[in-house]
Write an enzyme that holds these catalytic residues in place. Structure first.
Site, mmCIF file in Angstrom:
data_model
loop_
_atom_site.group_PDB
_atom_site.id
_atom_site.type_symbol
_atom_site.label_atom_id
_atom_site.label_comp_id
_atom_site.label_asym_id
_atom_site.label_seq_id
_atom_site.Cartn_x
_atom_site.Cartn_y
_atom_site.Cartn_z
ATOM 1 N N GLU A 103 -15.803 19.468 57.578
ATOM 2 C CA GLU A 103 -16.587 19.820 58.770
ATOM 3 C C GLU A 103 -17.114 18.571 59.479
ATOM 4 O OE1 GLU A 103 -17.517 23.039 60.303
ATOM 5 O OE2 GLU A 103 -15.622 23.312 59.271
ATOM 6 N N TYR A 151 -24.953 22.330 60.049
ATOM 7 C CA TYR A 151 -24.429 22.073 58.692
ATOM 8 C C TYR A 151 -23.718 20.719 58.660
ATOM 9 C CZ TYR A 151 -21.128 22.383 54.758
ATOM 10 O OH TYR A 151 -20.384 22.112 53.633
ATOM 11 N N ARG A 209 -14.836 32.828 45.690
ATOM 12 C CA ARG A 209 -15.396 32.427 46.979
ATOM 13 C C ARG A 209 -16.443 33.449 47.434
ATOM 14 N NH1 ARG A 209 -16.634 28.400 50.474
ATOM 15 N NH2 ARG A 209 -14.969 27.980 51.974
ATOM 16 N N LYS A 263 -24.667 17.214 56.717
ATOM 17 C CA LYS A 263 -23.731 16.615 55.757
ATOM 18 C C LYS A 263 -23.335 15.189 56.193
ATOM 19 C CE LYS A 263 -22.749 19.832 52.527
ATOM 20 N NZ LYS A 263 -22.654 19.623 51.075
ATOM 21 N N THR A 277 -17.578 16.997 53.361
ATOM 22 C CA THR A 277 -16.790 18.126 53.875
ATOM 23 C C THR A 277 -15.929 17.756 55.080
ATOM 24 O OG1 THR A 277 -17.040 20.225 55.059
ATOM 25 C CG2 THR A 277 -18.935 18.765 55.099
ATOM 26 N N ASP A 319 -17.760 26.313 43.414
ATOM 27 C CA ASP A 319 -17.291 25.061 42.810
ATOM 28 C C ASP A 319 -18.047 24.739 41.527
ATOM 29 O OD1 ASP A 319 -15.794 24.991 45.079
ATOM 30 O OD2 ASP A 319 -16.562 23.086 45.826
ATOM 31 N N LEU A 369 -23.558 19.497 44.354
ATOM 32 C CA LEU A 369 -22.824 20.571 45.042
ATOM 33 C C LEU A 369 -23.769 21.563 45.714
ATOM 34 C CD1 LEU A 369 -20.171 21.403 42.266
ATOM 35 C CD2 LEU A 369 -20.199 19.530 43.915
HETATM 36 P P1 NAP Z 1 -21.462 27.925 47.444
HETATM 37 O O1 NAP Z 1 -20.586 28.850 46.665
HETATM 38 O O2 NAP Z 1 -22.132 28.416 48.677
HETATM 39 O O3 NAP Z 1 -22.573 27.366 46.430
HETATM 40 C C1 NAP Z 1 -23.689 26.645 46.895
HETATM 41 C C2 NAP Z 1 -24.612 26.371 45.730
HETATM 42 O O4 NAP Z 1 -25.764 25.656 46.190
HETATM 43 C C3 NAP Z 1 -25.157 27.636 45.028
HETATM 44 O O5 NAP Z 1 -25.230 27.392 43.643
HETATM 45 C C4 NAP Z 1 -26.564 27.749 45.612
HETATM 46 O O6 NAP Z 1 -27.466 28.458 44.787
HETATM 47 C C5 NAP Z 1 -26.933 26.277 45.686
HETATM 48 N N1 NAP Z 1 -28.069 26.004 46.564
HETATM 49 C C6 NAP Z 1 -28.295 26.482 47.811
HETATM 50 N N2 NAP Z 1 -29.457 26.030 48.295
HETATM 51 C C7 NAP Z 1 -29.996 25.252 47.315
HETATM 52 C C8 NAP Z 1 -31.212 24.534 47.187
HETATM 53 N N3 NAP Z 1 -32.134 24.522 48.152
HETATM 54 N N4 NAP Z 1 -31.445 23.844 46.034
HETATM 55 C C9 NAP Z 1 -30.543 23.872 45.026
HETATM 56 N N5 NAP Z 1 -29.386 24.529 45.084
HETATM 57 C C10 NAP Z 1 -29.109 25.233 46.215
HETATM 58 O O7 NAP Z 1 -20.651 26.608 47.847
HETATM 59 P P2 NAP Z 1 -19.249 26.028 47.290
HETATM 60 O O8 NAP Z 1 -18.170 26.613 48.096
HETATM 61 O O9 NAP Z 1 -19.227 26.110 45.824
HETATM 62 O O10 NAP Z 1 -19.374 24.500 47.747
HETATM 63 C C11 NAP Z 1 -19.991 23.526 46.923
HETATM 64 C C12 NAP Z 1 -20.431 22.344 47.772
HETATM 65 O O11 NAP Z 1 -19.306 21.789 48.437
HETATM 66 C C13 NAP Z 1 -21.419 22.691 48.880
HETATM 67 O O12 NAP Z 1 -22.273 21.560 49.027
HETATM 68 C C14 NAP Z 1 -20.565 22.843 50.120
HETATM 69 O O13 NAP Z 1 -21.324 22.565 51.269
HETATM 70 C C15 NAP Z 1 -19.514 21.784 49.853
HETATM 71 N N6 NAP Z 1 -18.176 22.027 50.403
HETATM 72 C C16 NAP Z 1 -17.536 23.215 50.194
HETATM 73 C C17 NAP Z 1 -16.244 23.370 50.649
HETATM 74 C C18 NAP Z 1 -15.477 24.654 50.411
HETATM 75 O O14 NAP Z 1 -14.467 24.874 51.080
HETATM 76 N N7 NAP Z 1 -15.878 25.472 49.454
HETATM 77 C C19 NAP Z 1 -15.577 22.309 51.296
HETATM 78 C C20 NAP Z 1 -16.259 21.110 51.459
HETATM 79 C C21 NAP Z 1 -17.551 20.961 50.989
HETATM 80 P P3 NAP Z 1 -27.638 30.083 44.875
HETATM 81 O O15 NAP Z 1 -26.517 30.656 44.043
HETATM 82 O O16 NAP Z 1 -28.988 30.297 44.311
HETATM 83 O O17 NAP Z 1 -27.514 30.443 46.318
HETATM 84 O O1 F7E Z 2 -14.895 29.962 58.508
HETATM 85 C C1 F7E Z 2 -13.560 31.665 61.491
HETATM 86 C C2 F7E Z 2 -14.735 30.729 61.702
HETATM 87 O O2 F7E Z 2 -16.952 30.513 57.229
HETATM 88 C C3 F7E Z 2 -13.581 29.490 58.722
HETATM 89 C C4 F7E Z 2 -17.612 26.176 54.035
HETATM 90 O O3 F7E Z 2 -17.247 26.201 52.671
HETATM 91 O O4 F7E Z 2 -15.512 25.209 54.636
HETATM 92 C C5 F7E Z 2 -16.362 26.307 54.885
HETATM 93 O O5 F7E Z 2 -16.743 26.353 56.242
HETATM 94 C C6 F7E Z 2 -13.144 29.810 60.139
HETATM 95 C C7 F7E Z 2 -14.133 29.400 61.228
HETATM 96 O O6 F7E Z 2 -15.554 28.483 56.604
HETATM 97 C C8 F7E Z 2 -14.871 34.971 60.833
HETATM 98 O O7 F7E Z 2 -15.149 30.729 63.059
HETATM 99 C C9 F7E Z 2 -13.383 34.098 62.138
HETATM 100 O O8 F7E Z 2 -13.419 28.808 62.278
HETATM 101 O O9 F7E Z 2 -14.691 30.711 56.099
HETATM 102 P P1 F7E Z 2 -15.558 30.005 57.047
HETATM 103 P P2 F7E Z 2 -15.908 27.124 57.353
HETATM 104 O O10 F7E Z 2 -16.786 27.328 58.509
HETATM 105 O O11 F7E Z 2 -14.598 26.427 57.598
HETATM 106 C C10 F7E Z 2 -16.066 23.927 54.942
HETATM 107 C C11 F7E Z 2 -15.055 22.876 54.572
HETATM 108 C C12 F7E Z 2 -17.403 23.721 54.342
HETATM 109 O O12 F7E Z 2 -17.786 22.587 54.047
HETATM 110 C C13 F7E Z 2 -18.337 24.868 54.335
HETATM 111 O O13 F7E Z 2 -19.349 24.687 53.340
HETATM 112 O O14 F7E Z 2 -13.002 31.232 60.248
HETATM 113 N N1 F7E Z 2 -13.921 33.084 61.395
HETATM 114 N N2 F7E Z 2 -13.953 35.248 61.815
HETATM 115 C C14 F7E Z 2 -14.837 33.610 60.573
HETATM 116 N N3 F7E Z 2 -15.630 33.016 59.636
HETATM 117 C C15 F7E Z 2 -16.467 33.827 58.935
HETATM 118 N N4 F7E Z 2 -17.245 33.289 57.970
HETATM 119 N N5 F7E Z 2 -16.534 35.190 59.164
HETATM 120 C C16 F7E Z 2 -15.762 35.805 60.111
HETATM 121 O O15 F7E Z 2 -15.854 37.016 60.298
#
Ligand code: NAP
Ligand code: F7E
Length: 342
Positions: free
Chosen positions: A128, A150, A185, A154, A126, A9, A81
């Site tokens: 979650e 997690y 991603r 959050k 999130t 993001d 983020l």
């Molecule tokens: P991401 O790709 O995993 O990126 C996470 C970022 O946080 C990376 O830049 C990481 O740095 C940084 N980070 C980790 N630990 C840190 C620390 N201790 N201090 C400072 N920075 C740190 O996540 P994303 O998918 O872009 O998501 C962005 C945010 O939205 C996250 O807070 C996530 O929990 C939340 N979120 C994501 C989703 C989704 O579906 N993607 C949905 C809802 C909420 P490094 O590159 O050094 O690891």
């Molecule tokens: O899992 C199932 C797993 O790890 C989705 C983060 O961005 O979105 C993300 O969290 C589903 C789960 O994402 C595998 O059990 C099956 O039910 O892709 P995921 P997540 O857990 O939904 C939310 C909104 C956030 O906020 C988080 O930061 O998929 N699953 N088999 C698997 N998941 C993974 N990772 N790997 C597998 O092999």
């Protein structure tokens, strides 16, 4: 100012803000290996570097660092983020996850309060939070029931944002974002794991895709649209909390089927539970297997969000459908696999 700028993001948000004319300051963590691959193209753009794009070392576990950066940068908008964002990993490192994803948000908010900097704060909340869902579809009013360290961390962040908004008049908003994916991603999240593996299987570079729970359902949208929603949340007249989602849900199983369909193959499932396997219909080759190592101690079975409030107040709505999302991700990963570029 963006924490998590090196993530999926953070990289899209940076591109969008720079296009809008913003000056962007990002916080990066020191790493022993390269962690800036998603923003290298911005860093290497001479129009941006050192004029409108700046990187600072920092960490959400270090309040003195956050205080100093907020004071020095005097940001007009802060997007928090940064997070240990992997749900399954949070069961392995629960305390660290709480430090970063929970207390990290407090550190940021307190830096704003103590420095008195006039800014707007976006918190990456999130879906979650809904965990064991209490209502379908989920809205801003649905009670939370977190199901992982997690999500519990959050949850703290969500409420500390509300508290600093009500108690200290900080312009602080929660974006309750449902899963959003893209060609950027992280490869350990299930969607990208599937599109990378399937591409390699078709090209003969990998034999098997091992997955956990195939029946979990998620509301998957396209990340670039969601970061635009984050920006809209901070442009609103007043701070508030918003769901960003598609209002559609699909299982992991459907994601696998759609991925292989895009690669010209049909998947046939045989067996039950941990013995279930996926075969290519054309050749009978086994390509998907269940590995219980990917099961979580507590699972979130079904998420589907209603973004009506965001549509009404922010004029935000998702555009990319589930099928288009899979198509975009598969096209990108198939090309990368062909070139063996990642
Ligand atoms: P991401 O790709 O995993 O990126 C996470 C970022 O946080 C990376 O830049 C990481 O740095 C940084 N980070 C980790 N630990 C840190 C620390 N201790 N201090 C400072 N920075 C740190 O996540 P994303 O998918 O872009 O998501 C962005 C945010 O939205 C996250 O807070 C996530 O929990 C939340 N979120 C994501 C989703 C989704 O579906 N993607 C949905 C809802 C909420 P490094 O590159 O050094 O690891
Ligand atoms: O899992 C199932 C797993 O790890 C989705 C983060 O961005 O979105 C993300 O969290 C589903 C789960 O994402 C595998 O059990 C099956 O039910 O892709 P995921 P997540 O857990 O939904 C939310 C909104 C956030 O906020 C988080 O930061 O998929 N699953 N088999 C698997 N998941 C993974 N990772 N790997 C597998 O092999």
């Amino acid at each position: 100012m963006i924490s998590g700028i090196t993530g999926q993001d953070g990289s899209y948000l940076t591109e969008m803000l720079l296009e809008k004319g913003y000056i962007v300051h990002g916080i990066i963590r020191r790493s022993s290996s390269f962690n800036t691959f998603r923003i290298d193209h911005i860093y290497n753009n001479p129009d941006y570097l050192n004029s409108r794009f700046f990187l600072h070392y920092g960490d959400l576990t270090d309040s003195s660092n956050l205080n100093r950066l907020v004071e020095k940068i005097q940001p007009t908008e802060i997007y928090n983020l940064g997070a240990q964002s992997h749900v399954q990993v949070s069961f392995e490192v629960p305390e660290y996850t709480a430090e970063v994803d929970g207390i990290g948000t407090l550190r940021f908010l307190d830096a704003i309060k103590e420095t008195g900097v006039k800014t707007r704060f976006y918190q990456a909340s999130t879906s979650e939070l809904y965990g064991k869902v209490q209502e379908i579809p989920q809205t801003e009013k649905t009670p939370f029931y977190p199901r992982s360290p997690y999500a519990a961390a959050k949850l703290y962040s969500y409420w500390i944002v509300v508290n600093y908004r009500e108690g200290y008049n900080v312009f602080a908003s929660n974006g309750i974002l449902f899963n959003h994916e893209s060609e950027r991603r992280g490869k350990t999240f299930v969607t990208r794991k599937i599109t990378v593996a399937a591409s390699k299987i078709i090209l003969g570079q990998q034999d098997m895709l091992s997955l956990g729970n195939l029946d979990a359902k998620r509301d998957w949208g396209y990340a670039p649209e969601y970061v635009e929603g984050m920006w809209r949340i901070l442009q609103a007249d007043r701070p508030d909390d918003f769901v960003l989602a598609t209002n559609e849900t699909h299982s992991i199983r459907e994601f696998v089927e759609e991925t292989f369909m895009n690669l010209g193959e049909e998947i046939v499932w045989k067996g039950n539970g941990v013995d279930e396997k996926g075969f290519l219909k054309s050749s009978g080759k086994e390509v998907v297997r269940i590995d219980p190592r990917y099961f979580r101690p507590t699972e979130v079975d079904l998420l589907v969000g209603n973004p009506a409030k965001a549509k009404e107040i922010l004029g935000w709505q998702p555009k990319t459908t589930f099928r288009d999302l899979v198509k975009i991700m598969v096209a990108s990963d198939f090309e990368k696999a062909k070139k063996r570029s990642e």
